[in-house]
Motif scaffolding. Structure first.
Motif, PDB file in Angstrom:
ATOM      1  N   ASN A 124       0.864  -1.343  -0.180  1.00 57.70           N
ATOM      2  CA  ASN A 124       0.160   0.014   0.002  1.00 57.70           C
ATOM      3  C   ASN A 124       0.718   1.364   0.153  1.00 57.70           C
ATOM      4  OD1 ASN A 124      -2.407  -1.378  -0.069  1.00 57.70           O
ATOM      5  ND2 ASN A 124      -2.757  -1.359   2.201  1.00 57.70           N
ATOM      6  N   LYS A 127       2.132   1.764  -3.440  1.00 55.55           N
ATOM      7  CA  LYS A 127       0.885   2.029  -4.081  1.00 55.55           C
ATOM      8  C   LYS A 127       0.682   3.867  -4.124  1.00 55.55           C
ATOM      9  CE  LYS A 127      -2.653  -0.660  -4.173  1.00 55.55           C
ATOM     10  NZ  LYS A 127      -3.889  -1.336  -3.869  1.00 55.55           N
ATOM     11  N   MET A 161       3.555  -4.834  -6.786  1.00 53.35           N
ATOM     12  CA  MET A 161       3.423  -3.425  -6.783  1.00 53.35           C
ATOM     13  C   MET A 161       4.907  -2.834  -6.975  1.00 53.35           C
ATOM     14  SD  MET A 161       0.773  -2.536  -5.971  1.00 53.35           S
ATOM     15  CE  MET A 161       1.254  -0.796  -6.349  1.00 53.35           C
TER      16      MET A 161
END
Length: 323
Positions: A124, A127, A161
Motif C-alpha cells: 500500500n 501504491k 507493486m
C-alpha cells in the motif's frame, strides 16, 4: 526526551561525505550547482524524525505518509528511517552531509515502533508512492528491510507493486540483507531478490589504516552475497556499509509533543545503509542528467562499476567507482 549519547568519532568511522569521496561521486558535475527540481527519494521505512539536519538550512522532508498510525506530521518511533534518510539526503552542514544533499525525502512509514511490518502495508505504501510520484518528483524508492527469503518467482502483492513502480519509471533499491554467523543460507533476501530490483550488499575495510584505499576493502562477512537468478545476480551492487555515521532519532517523540530539535548522531552497520548510499548516488546522477529517464540513470550507474575481488562474484561488476 531521551537521546542516545553523542559518539566521539574515531578514525574507523565512515560518513556519507567520506563515502562520496571514496566512490568518486564528487566527480559528477551538476549544472548551476543546485538542480531546478531536486529528485525525491521515497524512503519506505519507520518514518522520519524532524532532526535539525533535515530541517536546516533546507527542509529536506518534502512529504510524510503514515501507513501505520495515520499521523500527518513526521516522526520516527523506531529510528531506522531517520538514519537512512540522513545517509541519503542529509543537508550539507559542518556537522554532517548526506550522499545527495540536494535531494528531497518523501518518508512513507510502513514499519512500526517494534521494527515490524507486512507485505500488505508495504504494498500500500508503494501504491501511494506511485500515485504521488509526479506531485513530488519521486525517482527512487528505498526499502532498507528484508523478509525471509523466497525461492519462487514472486507473484505476491508486494512483488507486483514493485514491478508496477518500475514500469512507472521509479527505480527500486533494496538492501540484500544481513546474516548472522549461524545462518547457513547466504542468499540475498526478499524483496531485494525480486527480479529488476537493485539489490545492494556491503563492503568493509580490512583495517582502519587507509580507510579510503579501495584495495583495503572486502565484502563484509554479514552481507548476503550469493548468486541469484540467471542474468539477475543478487546483490546487484556493493558499497561500504560498516561503521557509518548518520542521524539519530528521538523515538519517544510523537506529533503534538514539544519538539526538542536535537543535533545528535549515531553509528550503525548493515546492508540497509549500503542501499541508502546507492539511492543517494542515483539521486545525484539524476540531478546531473535532468532530461534523462531513470532507466538511463540505472545504466549509467552500472557503467561505473568494477570487479569485486571475491570468489562469489568472479567476472561480475559490482563495486562502484566514478572516475
Amino acid at each position: 526526551m531521551a537521546y542516545h549519547k553523542k559518539i566521539d568519532l574515531q578514525n574507523n568511522i565512515l560518513t556519507p561525505k567520506l563515502i562520496s569521496n571514496f566512490i568518486g561521486l564528487n566527480n559528477i558535475k551538476i549544472e548551476n550547482n543546485i538542480p531546478i527540481q531536486a529528485p525525491a527519494i521515497a524512503v519506505l521505512d519507520s518514518g522520519v524524525y524532524p532532526h535539525k539536519n533535515l530541517l536546516y538550512p533546507q527542509n529536506k522532508i518534502l512529504a510524510f505518509k503514515d501507513m501505520i498510525n495515520g499521523f500527518i506530521e513526521p516522526y520516527d518511533d523506531f529510528g531506522h528511517g531517520t538514519f537512512i534518510s540522513g545517509v541519503i539526503a542529509g543537508n550539507a552542514t559542518k556537522e554532517f552531509s548526506g550522499i545527495s544533499p540536494h535531494a528531497k525525502i518523501v518518508a512513507v512509514k510502513v514499519i512500526d515502533e517494534n521494527g515490524e511490518s507486512n507485505q500488505k502495508i508495504i504494498g500500500n505504501g508503494i501504491k501511494w508512492v506511485i500515485k504521488n510520484k509526479t506531485k513530488y518528483n519521486i525517482k527512487i524508492i528505498n526499502m532498507s528491510f528484508n523478509f525471509k527469503n523466497k525461492e519462487s518467482l514472486y507473484n505476491d502483492e508486494l512483488s507486483t507493486m514493485i514491478r508496477t513502480a518500475e514500469k512507472s519509471g521509479i527505480l527500486v533499491v533494496c538492501s540484500s540483507g544481513n546474516k548472522s554467523i549461524y545462518d547457513e543460507n547466504d542468499n540475498a533476501m526478499y524483496p531485494s531478490n525480486v527480479p529488476g530490483v537493485i539489490s545492494v550488499g556491503s563492503s568493509e575495510y580490512v583495517s582502519s589504516s587507509g580507510i579510503l584505499d579501495r584495495k583495503k576493502y572486502r565484502i563484509a562477512n554479514y552481507s548476503r552475497k550469493s548468486y541469484g537468478l540467471v542474468n539477475d545476480i543478487k546483490p546487484t551492487l556493493i558499497v561500504p556499509g560498516t561503521n557509518i555515521r548518520s542521524l539519530n532519532s528521538d523515538t519517544n517523540y510523537k506529533p503534538g509533543d514539544k519538539l526538542v530539535i536535537g543535533n545528535t548522531y549515531r553509528i550503525d552497520t548493515g546492508t540497509s545503509i549500503s542501499a541508502a548510499i546507492i539511492s543517494g548516488v542515483l539521486a545525484t546522477l539524476s540531478e546531473a542528467n535532468p532530461n534523462k529517464d531513470m532507466f538511463y540513470i540505472k545504466r549509467l550507474l552500472f557503467s561505473y562499476t568494477y570487479l569485486v575481488p571475491d570468489y562469489n562474484f568472479s567476472n561480475v561488476n559490482k563495486y562502484i567507482y566514478i572516475n
